[in-house]
Design an enzyme around this catalytic site. Structure first.
Site, PDB file in Angstrom:
ATOM      1  N   GLU A  58      -9.002  -3.477   9.466  1.00  0.00           N
ATOM      2  CA  GLU A  58      -8.667  -3.508  10.166  1.00  0.00           C
ATOM      3  C   GLU A  58      -8.692  -3.258  11.604  1.00  0.00           C
ATOM      4  O   GLU A  58      -8.008  -3.610  12.800  1.00  0.00           O
ATOM      5  CB  GLU A  58      -7.141  -3.103   9.605  1.00  0.00           C
ATOM      6  CG  GLU A  58      -6.012  -3.103  10.472  1.00  0.00           C
ATOM      7  CD  GLU A  58      -4.954  -2.162   9.177  1.00  0.00           C
ATOM      8  OE1 GLU A  58      -4.376  -2.843   9.862  1.00  0.00           O
ATOM      9  OE2 GLU A  58      -5.423  -1.542   8.412  1.00  0.00           O
ATOM     10  N   TYR A  97       1.116  -0.821   0.072  1.00  0.00           N
ATOM     11  CA  TYR A  97       0.216   0.228   0.287  1.00  0.00           C
ATOM     12  C   TYR A  97       0.623   1.202  -0.147  1.00  0.00           C
ATOM     13  O   TYR A  97       1.011   1.815  -1.082  1.00  0.00           O
ATOM     14  CB  TYR A  97      -1.387  -0.122   1.676  1.00  0.00           C
ATOM     15  CG  TYR A  97      -2.433  -0.748   0.859  1.00  0.00           C
ATOM     16  CD1 TYR A  97      -2.659  -1.285   0.523  1.00  0.00           C
ATOM     17  CD2 TYR A  97      -3.127  -0.590   2.010  1.00  0.00           C
ATOM     18  CE1 TYR A  97      -3.781  -2.483  -0.015  1.00  0.00           C
ATOM     19  CE2 TYR A  97      -4.009  -1.112   1.508  1.00  0.00           C
ATOM     20  CZ  TYR A  97      -4.341  -2.015   0.986  1.00  0.00           C
ATOM     21  OH  TYR A  97      -5.755  -2.868   0.873  1.00  0.00           O
ATOM     22  N   GLU A 155      -2.787  11.675  15.132  1.00  0.00           N
ATOM     23  CA  GLU A 155      -2.859  12.301  14.552  1.00  0.00           C
ATOM     24  C   GLU A 155      -3.679  12.049  13.699  1.00  0.00           C
ATOM     25  O   GLU A 155      -5.009  13.118  14.122  1.00  0.00           O
ATOM     26  CB  GLU A 155      -1.437  13.166  14.020  1.00  0.00           C
ATOM     27  CG  GLU A 155      -0.867  13.535  14.451  1.00  0.00           C
ATOM     28  CD  GLU A 155       0.308  11.566  14.963  1.00  0.00           C
ATOM     29  OE1 GLU A 155       1.405  12.532  15.877  1.00  0.00           O
ATOM     30  OE2 GLU A 155       0.516  11.218  14.705  1.00  0.00           O
TER      31      GLU A 155
END
Length: 399
Positions: free
Chosen positions: A253, A137, A386
């Site tokens: 996930e 990815y 974040e």
């Protein structure tokens, strides 16, 4: 101060009729998981392909190799509570977690988007461990903004030709298959020009280079693709619609029970850190500050467990989850780092010196040094803290 006294405030409570199932799992974990494999997990050492595959073959022979898969594809057909209990018991018993790239990531994607031929071709080999997967990815300029990826695939006859680079590719050095996002069009908006391909790692033109990390464990790599040819029927889903597959994978996930495994591993780590801190106390070192920090960490683990229970119940009853997965991921990443920091303080600076200067792997305390260094990535991998905070803030503030 132990995590064994956690009250049953969750859907896996024995009061809900899962006591017999839990006992069956506990008996199997104790009797079937080889001591040498459990010792690696219990010591906080890196779980390698050898341990993953050894345990996977045992689970598959039992019929438990894919707890989240439907029965028709070789799964257990368990409900979400049974899967939660399975993850809890396996972690408590120091059994390795299931290898996520095959069983938890690309397997469900193939089940959802693959053709009957692709399911027959790939799923059995994921289940028995014949294929060992990695994920292509991230790229040097496409991390959190994954849709900016530039690795290309052009169609020539009945093959795609791939060129580009992937980075931070876990287990690429020992995988024989990679599932990867590639750009098949630049004419549409960037999310619409992405496709998902399955590529054998021994294909000519693929080069794997290790990324050496400070923890001393080899798990990350760069992967380069130079005119790599792969058959066109290795495309999963529709051409240009790989972003839909990617979102499906990333959502899974972070949903229960995928994040159950991460939380249960953190819970198990509390016990190990308590034991390490007790050794420090026995050695006449100051234990008071460690004890206070452990109490705070354990409280956060129990809080995350309650949140996970609510999320699991919502999922079971098909209620919206909102930002709960992001909150749980954020909490687990933070407390995992704090726990390994406490353990490192408990073993003392000498252990860190021996490991960092002499690379004394196997020395007393060395595993905690490696765990401490490894968990620095917990606030980055799987979605940075974040990003999670932004998701939570947008939900709460209506941004």
């Amino acid at each position: 101060m132990s995590n064994t006294d956690t009250p049953h405030t969750d859907p896996s409570s024995d009061a809900d009729g899962y006591a017999a199932f839990r006992r069956e799992l506990e008996d199997f974990a104790r009797s079937a998981c080889p001591p040498e494999i459990r010792a690696v997990v219990a010591a906080g050492q890196k779980v390698t392909k050898r341990e993953y595959l050894g345990w996977q073959k045992i689970l598959t022979a039992k019929g438990w190799g894919a707890p989240s898969w439907p029965r028709e594809h070789g799964g257990t057909g368990w409900d979400i509570t049974q899967r939660l209990v399975f993850e809890e018991v396996m972690a408590e018993s120091d059994c390795p977690p299931l290898y996520h790239h095959g069983l938890g990531h690309i397997g469900p994607v193939i089940i959802r988007f693959g053709t009957p031929e692709q399911k027959a071709r790939f799923l059995p080999r994921i289940l028995d461990g014949a294929d060992w997967w990695c994920q292509g990815y991230s790229e040097p300029n496409a991390g959190s903004d994954l849709a900016s990826l530039t690795t290309s695939a052009r169609l020539e006859g009945d093959e795609y030709v791939i060129n580009g680079q992937k980075i931070w590719t876990s287990h690429a050095h020992e995988a024989n298959m990679i599932y990867m996002l590639v750009r098949t069009s630049r004419e549409a908006k960037k999310q619409d020009g992405i496709s998902l391909l399955l590529v054998p790692m021994d294909t000519p033109g693929i080069t794997v280079r290790p990324i050496h990390t400070i923890d001393g464990w080899h798990h990350l790599n760069e992967v380069f693709f130079d005119e790599v040819r792969v058959r066109a029927d290795n495309l999963i889903g529709e051409v240009g619609k790989g972003w839909t597959c990617a979102k499906f994978l990333l959502e899974r996930e972070r949903l229960p029970p995928a994040n159950v495994a991460r939380l249960e591993l953190v819970r198990r780590q509390v016990t190990r850190v308590v034991e390490e801190a007790a050794k420090a106390a026995a050695g006449k070192r100051d234990f008071s500050s460690l004890r206070y920090r452990l109490l705070l960490a354990e409280a956060d683990v129990k809080g995350a467990r309650v949140l996970l229970a609510h999320a699991t119940d919502d999922l079971k009853h098909q209620r919206p989850l909102g930002v709960q997965p992001s909150v749980i991921k954020l909490m687990c990443s933070d407390v995992a780092q704090r726990l390994t920091t406490i353990a490192l303080d408990a073993v003392g600076p000498d252990a860190a010196h021996r490991f960092l200067v002499d690379q004394g792997e196997g020395e007393p305390g060395a595993a905690w040094v490696q765990n401490y260094l490894f968990t620095r990535a917990r606030t980055i991998a799987g979605g940075t803290s974040e990003v999670q905070r932004t998701v939570i803030a947008n939900e709460l503030l209506g941004a």
